[in-house]
Design an enzyme around this catalytic site. Structure first.
Site: not given
Ligand code: AMP
Ligand code: ZN
Length: 113
Positions: A86, A99
């Site tokens: 994303n 990511h």
């Molecule tokens: P995006 O919306 O593509 O930026 O995805 C960010 C992702 O990070 C989401 O799926 C969240 O659930 C995940 N996320 C946020 N904080 C954490 C964390 N501390 N550990 C693992 N995943 C996380």
């Protein structure tokens, strides 16, 4: 980046369930899984988004892509999987550290939401 949550995970300052790690990248379980397997692949280096990848990052990004099949195999995604990146507001990027979501163990649909 001192206030970046994914940098903190990469530096082991906050916990995560790590499924793969080497000197350049880390893969860990997403906190809010959207599939039975939902792992995030990140470079340890802080890059904000897809828009911030530089030519000098070619090897790093190539390395992450080359590791996808190894991580997918380790997670037993032999039936297939989805890799999602994303970017920005319309792409629904919520964490500003590059990511890739690796999702599997369920049948995906298209188009994505
Ligand atoms: P995006 O919306 O593509 O930026 O995805 C960010 C992702 O990070 C989401 O799926 C969240 O659930 C995940 N996320 C946020 N904080 C954490 C964390 N501390 N550990 C693992 N995943 C996380
Ligand atoms: Zn970061």
């Amino acid at each position: 980046m001192s206030d970046c949550i994914f940098c903190k995970i990469a530096n082991k300052e906050i916990p995560a369930t790590i499924v793969y790690e080497d000197q350049d990248m880390i893969a860990f379980n997403d906190l809010e899984p959207q599939a039975p397997v939902h792992v995030l692949l990140i470079p340890k280096k802080h890059i904000e988004s897809m828009d911030d990848i530089k030519d000098s990052d070619k090897e790093l990004i190539g390395h992450i892509m080359c590791k996808v099949k190894e991580i997918a195999s380790k997670l037993e995604l032999e039936n297939g999987y989805r890799l999602v990146g994303n970017c920005g507001e319309d792409g629904y990027q919520t964490v500003m550290h590059l990511h890739f979501h690796l999702l599997g163990k369920r049948k995906m649909t298209w188009p994505p939401g």
